[in-house]
Structure formats: structure tokens, C-alpha cells
Write an enzyme that holds these catalytic residues in place. Structure first.
Site, short mmCIF file in Angstrom:
data_model
loop_
_atom_site.label_atom_id
_atom_site.label_comp_id
_atom_site.label_asym_id
_atom_site.label_seq_id
_atom_site.Cartn_x
_atom_site.Cartn_y
_atom_site.Cartn_z
N ARG A 1 0.85 -1.18 0.00
CA ARG A 1 0.00 0.00 0.00
C ARG A 1 0.89 1.24 0.00
NH1 ARG A 1 -2.10 0.50 5.40
NH2 ARG A 1 -0.72 2.29 5.61
N HIS B 1 -3.64 4.21 4.79
CA HIS B 1 -4.72 3.23 4.88
C HIS B 1 -6.02 3.85 4.37
CE1 HIS B 1 -7.29 0.06 6.40
NE2 HIS B 1 -7.98 0.94 7.09
N TYR C 1 4.35 5.37 11.29
CA TYR C 1 4.64 3.99 11.64
C TYR C 1 5.48 3.25 10.59
CZ TYR C 1 0.41 3.33 8.74
OH TYR C 1 -0.52 3.36 7.74
#
Length: 386
Positions: A279, A283, A292
Site C-alpha cells: 500500500r 490506509h 509507523y
């Protein structure tokens, strides 16, 4: 905005080929990140046969699908940043997994998506603007699932795998010559609904393909904190095959999904396909991936970009010229313009419509809430919403 502007060209790396103890390839890849066709080995031959006769026209079609899907996705992200959409889940980086698998389906197959399968929707003939109504808050879906055999988006994580399993069990009992494919992510693979769907599909030999897009991150949780074994190997414990495919290789995704769907149609039961991809973006537009994960991780995956990879192959084989790419660029810009215009022209829904169809025969509590909301709306002296 160019078709490749959302990613950059990076250093190319070639992964070493590995096999599982049973002799199956650990990763099915038919087109390298450098855009070179992989010579089919004995282990790959079973899958490669499903794209052996692919034509230059079909390859250009796959490229066009990925480019236009990325352009639509980029426009939707921009619209959300401009306040035109409440939320958006980008597919950036996952175009090959979705286009390849989507083009493997037949019209009579049925697709159960999550909420990120914009590329699959494209392959099923769903107008991309219909995907945006729910994210703008003007409807609860936006399209008739029976028109294209493409179910409405599922927000509840993993539940669509049970829906797909039940549907597949039904068509098997009806004796239909079709199959079902259910999409979910690596995060959803940890849900109990997915485990239950694996059990039922195996026991009842349901004609369903579970297509897991492992994009490495379940929001902010990496895959290694979700499983101790590669996801595709989970299928073995349920009694059906699992295959890991290079999710950035549209040819491999097309071939493996065709193989799995044909298996299902022959009455050989379910298959788990793990599309190993990444990805590239957040998200959803409410997420900040920089908190992160590191930039160098994204850079390594940018070198495997599915669109750049197929373009390199088309150019090397003289299957596409500059006129083709220029025409496609113009088409992608026209698509972006149409998406903007359609979204901004979407009418607001009736405020009380949210209470309709909650229950087939009505419900006292819903009636009470409807009355309260109607009174609230009427309380504004100027008659306008606040």
C-alpha cells in the site's frame, strides 16, 4: 498529472527465486520489476499456461486499466482533501493485483469486495463515479450489485468472505458453471469471519477464490505482527491450496486467478491467493503512514511499481508506441475531469431518508428517532441546516 507521477522510479532489485518444500514456487512471478518476462519453470508452468497466448492488445488493455484506475484513485484522494468526500481508501500500488484478478473473472462470476477494490470494480464495468456516493455521504452504496455481479462495498472487516462462501455454496447446489471471488486484506485475515469462511468453504467444497491483498500493513500493524507463517500457507490447515503471487505483476495475478477460478468451476473447491503487494499511500485519508513506517520501505516498493513494470515490457517488445501513451494520458485527464464534475454535482440526500428501510416492517424506536430528528431540523428559524 502524469500517469506515473504518484510514484518515482527507484533502484531495481531482483528477488531470488525460492520454492516451498513441496516444489511449488514461493512467489509466482511472470514479469520482473525490470519489465522482463520470466521463463516458465516446471513449477510455474501450471500458472503461466493461463497467459501463454495473451496478445499485445490485451497487454495494452491491462496497462490502460491500471493507468485509468490510478488516475481515478488520485482524483478521489484530491477530492477528499478538498472536502468533497468524507473519506477515501486509496489503492495506490495495488493496481496489478486488482486489475489482474478482476480481468480473470467471467461475467457470470460474482465478486465480493471490501472497500478498496476500485480497480476490480473497473474491470466489472461499474462506473467509477458510482463508487464515490457512499464516501460523499449521499447514498449507502451507489450501484445495483446484480447488474455487474459486483457486490456493494463492505466496511465491516472480513464479513464479505462469509457472504461469498454462502453464495458459492448456493450456486454449487444450483449446479451453476460459475465461481465466486472474495477480496480482503492481510488485516482481515486475522478476523474470525475469515476463519469461519475457510472452514465452511472447505467442508462444502464451495467454488470460491479467497483473494487476499497483502499490502504489508493492517492500518499501522505490520504483517509480521499478525502471523507467524506466510498468509497463503494458512490454507493448508483447512484442506485447500494456497498460492502467493507477486501482487505487483499484473500477468501473474491474471494467470493465478484464472487458474484458481477454473479450479473452482471444475468442482475442486476453494483456493487462497495471497497477492504480495504494498500500500503506497495511507490506509485511508484519515491515516498518517509516516508515523509507523519509513520512507526507505516505500522507496524499495516503488522500484516494483506495477505500471512502470508493464510499460517497460510494452516498450521493449514494441507492443506500444508514444502515440498510445499520449492518447492514454489524455484519456486519464478526461476521466479525472469527469469524476470532479460528477462528484460536485451529486445532490444531497433527504435528511430523513437515513431512517428508511432500516426494518422491513418499521420499528417503534426508529420512528421515535425519526420524529426527534425531524423536530430538530424544524427548530431552525431560517429553515436551513446548521
Amino acid at each position: 498529472m502524469t500517469v506515473e507521477s504518484t510514484v518515482t522510479r527507484g533502484p531495481r532489485k531482483r528477488a531470488a527465486a525460492k520454492k516451498t518444500p513441496g516444489g511449488q514456487p514461493d512467489l509466482v512471478q511472470l514479469l520482473t520489476p525490470e519489465g522482463k518476462r520470466v521463463r516458465p519453470t516446471k513449477a510455474l508452468a501450471e500458472y503461466a499456461a493461463f497467459v501463454e497466448d495473451i496478445t499485445p492488445e490485451e497487454l495494452r488493455g491491462l496497462y490502460r486499466d491500471m493507468v485509468l484506475t490510478r488516475r481515478f484513485d488520485a482524483e478521489a484522494t484530491s477530492l477528499q482533501r478538498q472536502g468533497e468526500l468524507g473519506l477515501w481508501a486509496s489503492l495506490l500500488g495495488q493496481e496489478a493485483a486488482q486489475i489482474g484478478s478482476g480481468r480473470a473473472t467471467r461475467p457470470d462470476d460474482y465478486v465480493f469486495p471490501t472497500y478498496r477494490e476500485h480497480g476490480v470494480a473497473w474491470t466489472r464495468g461499474v462506473d467509477p463515479t458510482l463508487l464515490l456516493g457512499m464516501f460523499r455521504g449521499v447514498n449507502n452504496g451507489g450501484w445495483d450489485p446484480t447488474t455487474n455481479n459486483f457486490h456493494l462495498y463492505t466496511i465491516v472487516i472480513g464479513s464479505q468472505t462469509l457472504h461469498a462462501t454462502g453464495y458459492a455454496m448456493g450456486i454449487a447446489k444450483d449446479g451453476a458453471d460459475s465461481a465466486v471471488i472474495a477480496y480482503f486484506g492481510d488485516g482481515a485475515s486475522s478476523q474470525g469471519d475469515v476463519a469461519e469462511s475457510f472452514t465452511f468453504s472447505a467442508v462444502y467444497n464451495a467454488p470460491v477464490v479467497f483473494f487476499c491483498q497483502n499490502n504489508q500493513w493492517a492500518i499501522s500493524e505490520p504483517t509480521e505482527k499478525q502471523t507467524r507463517v506466510p498468509l497463503y500457507q494458512r490454507a493448508r490447515g483447512y484442506g485447500f491450496p494456497g498460492v502467493r503471487v507477486d501482487g505487483n505483476d499484473v500477468l501473474a495475478c491474471l494467470a493465478v486467478t484464472r487458474w484458481a477460478l477454473e479450479r473452482a468451476r471444475r468442482g475442486e473447491g476453494p483456493t487462497l491467493v495471497e497477492a504480495f503487494t504494498y500500500r503506497m499511500g495511507a490506509h485511508t485519508t484519515s491515516d498518517d503512514p509516516t508515523r509507523y513506517r519509513h520512507d526507505d520501505e516505500r522507496a524499495a516498493w516503488e522500484a516494483k511499481d506495477p505500471i512502470i513494470r508493464l510499460r517497460a515490457y510494452l516498450e521493449a517488445q514494441s507492443h506500444a508506441d508514444e502515440a498510445f501513451f499520449a492518447e492514454l494520458e489524455a484519456e486519464s485527464e478526461a476521466l479525472g475531469k469527469r469524476v470532479r464534475e460528477v462528484v460536485r454535482a451529486m445532490p444531497d440526500p433527504e435528511h430523513l431518508a437515513i431512517f428508511d428501510n432500516v426494518y422491513a416492517d418499521g420499528h417503534a424506536l426508529v420512528d421515535e428517532e425519526r420524529a426527534q430528528f425531524a423536530a430538530y431540523q424544524a427548530s431552525f428559524a431560517d429553515g436551513e441546516d446548521k
